[in-house]
Scaffold this motif. Structure first.
Motif, PDB file in Angstrom:
ATOM      1  N   THR A  11     -13.983 -36.653  31.198  1.00  0.00           N
ATOM      2  CA  THR A  11     -15.220 -36.354  31.935  1.00  0.00           C
ATOM      3  C   THR A  11     -15.142 -36.720  33.409  1.00  0.00           C
ATOM      4  O   THR A  11     -15.819 -36.107  34.222  1.00  0.00           O
ATOM      5  N   PRO A  30     -16.248 -35.823  38.890  1.00  0.00           N
ATOM      6  CA  PRO A  30     -16.141 -35.138  37.592  1.00  0.00           C
ATOM      7  C   PRO A  30     -14.789 -34.453  37.449  1.00  0.00           C
ATOM      8  O   PRO A  30     -14.268 -33.898  38.418  1.00  0.00           O
ATOM      9  N   GLY A 102     -14.693 -41.294  27.682  1.00  0.00           N
ATOM     10  CA  GLY A 102     -15.340 -40.019  27.413  1.00  0.00           C
ATOM     11  C   GLY A 102     -15.042 -39.473  26.036  1.00  0.00           C
ATOM     12  O   GLY A 102     -15.912 -38.913  25.376  1.00  0.00           O
ATOM     13  N   ARG A 131     -18.827 -39.405  25.492  1.00  0.00           N
ATOM     14  CA  ARG A 131     -19.267 -38.019  25.361  1.00  0.00           C
ATOM     15  C   ARG A 131     -20.386 -37.905  24.320  1.00  0.00           C
ATOM     16  O   ARG A 131     -21.372 -37.200  24.517  1.00  0.00           O
TER      17      ARG A 131
END
Length: 252
Positions: A11, A30, A102, A131
């Motif tokens: 991520t 990002p 993530g 996530r």
């Protein structure tokens, strides 16, 4: 000697520029669709903050799942090793590192030099990962950084740890009138218990370091400390620990 560490996760991409043990610059962006581009961009941003040209960097080490896409590295090192070294930079006396990334969660036992002694990793699915938290909290119309401002609440029972099913369960709970704060408290409680269960097979020290972006949540930090029965410290910019560890290893 100036070195760089680049950590391209699922991520976020992170970079740290280090001179000996002094952090000159860092960046977090990002990852997006291209790990290679993200790695280059985040390195350039960190170099700009450090006021250093790439030619002035003696060694660059990469880590994270996207490290295989980076063509400018001197070497790639596993996330486990880099997170252990990064956490050791701030808390060398802590014998345990917990990282919620993530797409995986890691529990790493380390010595006082940041060397990995043992580890456990949940990488079979997104359950309990950053996530998972992001998707589920977004389904409540919230961002992770808004969670700590919610009022205290009794935890709702979250039965599913699968990202898809948990999102559906949360939507059903909202429809039935369960308050958002109860759902979030229940969600974090489930995560904390899951991590504590994973760590149960290890001999736990009294002090641990919590890394990864979700470590910035005070609520999750408190719940995790309670479940682990440990003092849990969070370093500044906990997302950077993999990149910092990579830059430190590059100094060796």
């Amino acid at each position: 000697m100036i070195t760089a560490g680049v950590d391209v996760g699922s991520t976020a991409a992170k970079a740290v520029i280090l001179k000996e043990r002094e952090i000159l610059g860092w960046a977090i962006i990002p990852t997006g669709w291209s790990p290679r581009d993200a790695g280059k961009r985040v390195l350039n941003q960190a170099l700009t903050m450090a006021n250093v040209d790439v030619g002035g960097v003696e060694r660059i080490i990469g880590t994270g799942y996207g490290r295989v896409a980076l063509d400018f590295l001197d070497r790639a090192v596993t996330e486990i090793t880099c997170h252990a070294r990064g956490a050791n930079y701030y808390y060398p006396e802590h014998g345990l590192v917990i990282d919620i990334g993530g797409q995986d969660s890691k529990i790493i036992k380390v010595n006082n030099q940041g060397k990995v002694l043992n580890f456990l990793m949940n990488d079979k699915c997104a359950a309990g990962t950053g996530r998972f938290l992001q998707v589920t909290i977004n389904s409540l119309g919230l961002e992770l950084d808004e969670v700590d401002s919610l009022p205290p609440a009794e935890p709702a029972t979250i039965n599913s740890m699968c990202t898809v099913f948990a999102e559906s369960e949360v939507i059903s709970m909202l429809a039935s009138g369960t308050p958002k704060e109860s759902i979030v408290t229940g969600l974090f409680h489930s995560i904390a218990k899951r991590i504590a269960t994973m760590a149960g097979s290890m001999e736990l020290p009294g002090n641990a370091t919590f890394t990864g972006g979700v470590a910035q949540s005070i609520l999750l930090r408190q719940m995790l400390a309670q479940e682990l029965e440990a003092n849990l410290a969070v370093p500044p910019n906990p997302q950077l620990m993999g990149a910092l560890g990579a830059a430190l290893i590059a100094q060796d």
